[in-house]
Enzyme design. Structure first.
Site, PDB file in Angstrom:
ATOM      1  CG  ASN A 106      -1.609   1.539   1.328  1.00 48.25           C
ATOM      2  OD1 ASN A 106      -2.608   1.392   0.425  1.00 48.25           O
ATOM      3  ND2 ASN A 106      -1.537   2.049   2.065  1.00 48.25           N
ATOM      4  CG  ASP A 237      -0.851  -4.818   5.577  1.00 45.94           C
ATOM      5  OD1 ASP A 237      -1.585  -5.169   6.594  1.00 45.94           O
ATOM      6  OD2 ASP A 237      -0.520  -3.693   5.533  1.00 45.94           O
ATOM      7  CG  HIS A 241      -6.022   1.740   3.395  1.00 45.38           C
ATOM      8  ND1 HIS A 241      -6.792   2.658   3.620  1.00 45.38           N
ATOM      9  CD2 HIS A 241      -5.878   0.696   4.354  1.00 45.38           C
ATOM     10  CE1 HIS A 241      -7.106   2.510   5.143  1.00 45.38           C
ATOM     11  NE2 HIS A 241      -6.534   1.398   5.479  1.00 45.38           N
ATOM     12  CD  GLU A 267      -5.378  -5.730   7.682  1.00 43.09           C
ATOM     13  OE1 GLU A 267      -5.619  -5.341   8.909  1.00 43.09           O
ATOM     14  OE2 GLU A 267      -4.761  -5.095   6.711  1.00 43.09           O
TER      15      GLU A 267
END
Length: 495
Positions: A106, A237, A241, A267
């Site tokens: 991210n 992860d 986002h 997640e």
């Protein structure tokens, strides 16, 4: 790798001690994990973070440094060096246990150089509100990885690879700033969570997947890391986002090049099951998701005790709505005490929660390292006070994991007909035995269950040893099972 009743172990926690001990510990425990019934081990981010040998791994700096180069003050990561990582994964594989690598794409942190660029301020509370004023400033967005010197990848990250930062210099200011480059004219990425207007930006230098060179580099990295360490899958992860279209494309790519199908879980930390369902739809079902709503139900149930209606514990959960895409959890590194999403499940309730995810037919259950091995640590709380945290070993957990492999078979029948005492049974199959699970969050619990004539005149005992009596079913297969108050019992056929 036995995936008949797969069980995932998160083999770390936020406060795991530094000093390169984790990879050797994984290797040392490989045989016992297999013997207990663990089929997959989720490892923490294995590459160099901004804080080097102290990094938990989520401050991602160099994806191609698996503890191989002197960067950020150390060669090894917090968990060990590259050789130890490979040895740990090979030890697991030798015992039939697969490995999931943690993918943090991210953002990047710890850039090597600053760049003079143009930015717009964004309202941190509503990122859709982007100021038209253009500011010239210095930002840390150039990643050249000088110590690696182009080994494994020659790609240099610069401001065109990112769309936002939270810190600018000359003028010095903190906030949320949208970078002006060839890709950010339309603002932030779409297909991200709508919290704060648009939750594309999370932290550090925020990666922009609209830059095709970036997405190709991240696919290349996946191919490279699979060749280097031979993992069995990935844990993704912070996907809320990251635009869903990117992960759909990335997962399709890694599955295509993998030697065998990869296990992938993402997640998306939201307690709104509709948001999880929307994400699964956007990626066309190509990843599983952690069942955050179920975790929150466990947290609430553990706090409320007998006031919580146990018969409703699966309400509004992913495993109830879409069991094929649910990875169930009791705790993780973000929910443990003193962490950002702190919502611990009280120790008394953990055996009940683990029985609910390990012994039922739906969802792939995850076990958390401290619940199996214990953990103690100190840190500052949100109030500024120092706290010493003890996370005890859950004594029943080892037996419950083994019970999943040995007894959680066959058709499931439920008796979720009382607010404080619930039960379910697995019928067993021709080859494999079943079990009866009964639990209470109040006083001693009791249920008379009709198990059918196939289980007539049978004798049962409590595998967990909480109840000392034996139970006998009558000629119709009816039997009365009990559990202690605030406890769970797993009844299995006696030889």
């Amino acid at each position: 790798m036995d995936m008949r009743n797969p069980t995932l172990l998160q083999f770390f926690h936020w406060y795991y001690p530094e000093g390169g001990q984790l990879w050797p510990e994984v290797a040392d425990r490989a045989a016992s994990l297999a013997e207990t019934g663990i089929s997959l081990v989720w490892l923490p981010p294995a590459y160099k973070g901004e804080s080097g040998g102290y990094s938990v791994g989520y401050d991602s700096y160099d994806l191609f440094d698996l503890g191989e180069f002197e960067q950020k003050g150390s060669r090894a990561t917090k968990y060990g060096d590259k050789e130890q990582l490979i040895a740990a994964i090979e030890a697991l594989k030798a015992h039939g246990v697969g490995t999931l690598l943690d993918v943090v794409v991210n953002h990047k942190m710890g850039a090597d150089e600053k760049e003079r660029v143009l930015v717009n301020r964004a309202n941190p509370d509503n990122r859709e509100e982007i100021s038209s004023e253009v500011i010239e400033a210095d930002i840390w967005t150039r990643f050249t990885f000088p110590a690696r010197g182009g080994q494994h990848s020659k790609f240099v990250w610069d401001y065109k690879c990112f769309n936002g930062v939270d810190h600018i210099e000359n003028p010095d200011e903190n906030g949320v700033f949208k970078i002006v480059n060839d890709y950010t004219g339309d603002g932030w990425n779409e297909q991200v969570d709508d919290e704060l207007g648009n939750f594309d930006y999370l932290m550090g230098a925020n990666i922009d997947f609209r830059n095709h060179a970036v997405t190709e580099e991240l696919k290349y990295w996946a191919r490279w890391v699979m060749d280097e360490v031979h993992c069995s899958g990935f844990r993704l992860d912070a996907v809320k986002h990251i635009p869903a279209w990117f992960y759909k494309e990335w997962i399709e790519h890694v599955q295509e090049v993998a030697e065998q199908p990869l296990f992938i879980v993402a997640e998306y930390w939201s307690f709104e099951v509709d948001k999880l369902m929307q994400y699964i739809d956007q990626v066309e079902g190509k990843t599983m998701l952690f069942d955050a709503p179920l975790h929150m139900n466990f947290h609430q149930a553990s706090l409320q005790g007998a006031d919580y209606d146990l018969s409703q514990i699966f309400n509004d959960t992913l495993v109830a709505r879409d069991p094929w895409h649910a990875v169930t959890i009791v705790a993780n590194h973000d929910t443990q005490p003193l962490q950002s999403l702190e919502a611990p499940v009280e120790a008394w309730f953990k055996p009940l929660a683990y029985a609910l995810i390990l012994l039922r037919e739906n969802g792939v259950p995850t076990v958390f390292y401290p619940d199996l091995y214990g953990a103690s640590y100190e840190d500052e709380g949100g109030d500024g006070g120092q706290y010493r945290i003890e996370m005890p070993v859950i004594p029943e957990l080892d037996t419950l994991i083994r019970a999943r492999r040995d007894y959680a078979h066959g058709v499931q029948t439920e008796w979720f007909d009382h607010p404080n005492c619930v039960a379910f049974a697995r019928s067993g199959t021709e080859e494999l035995p079943g079990c009866v699970v009964i639990m209470s969050n109040g006083d001693e619990g009791e249920k008379t269950l009709e198990l059918g004539e196939g289980l007539a005149n049978k004798r049962w005992h409590d595998l967990l040893g909480h109840r000392e009596e034996n139970v006998e079913s009558d000629e119709h297969g009816n039997a009365t099972f009990r559990c202690n108050g605030g406890s769970v019992s797993v009844w299995v056929l006696s030889e």
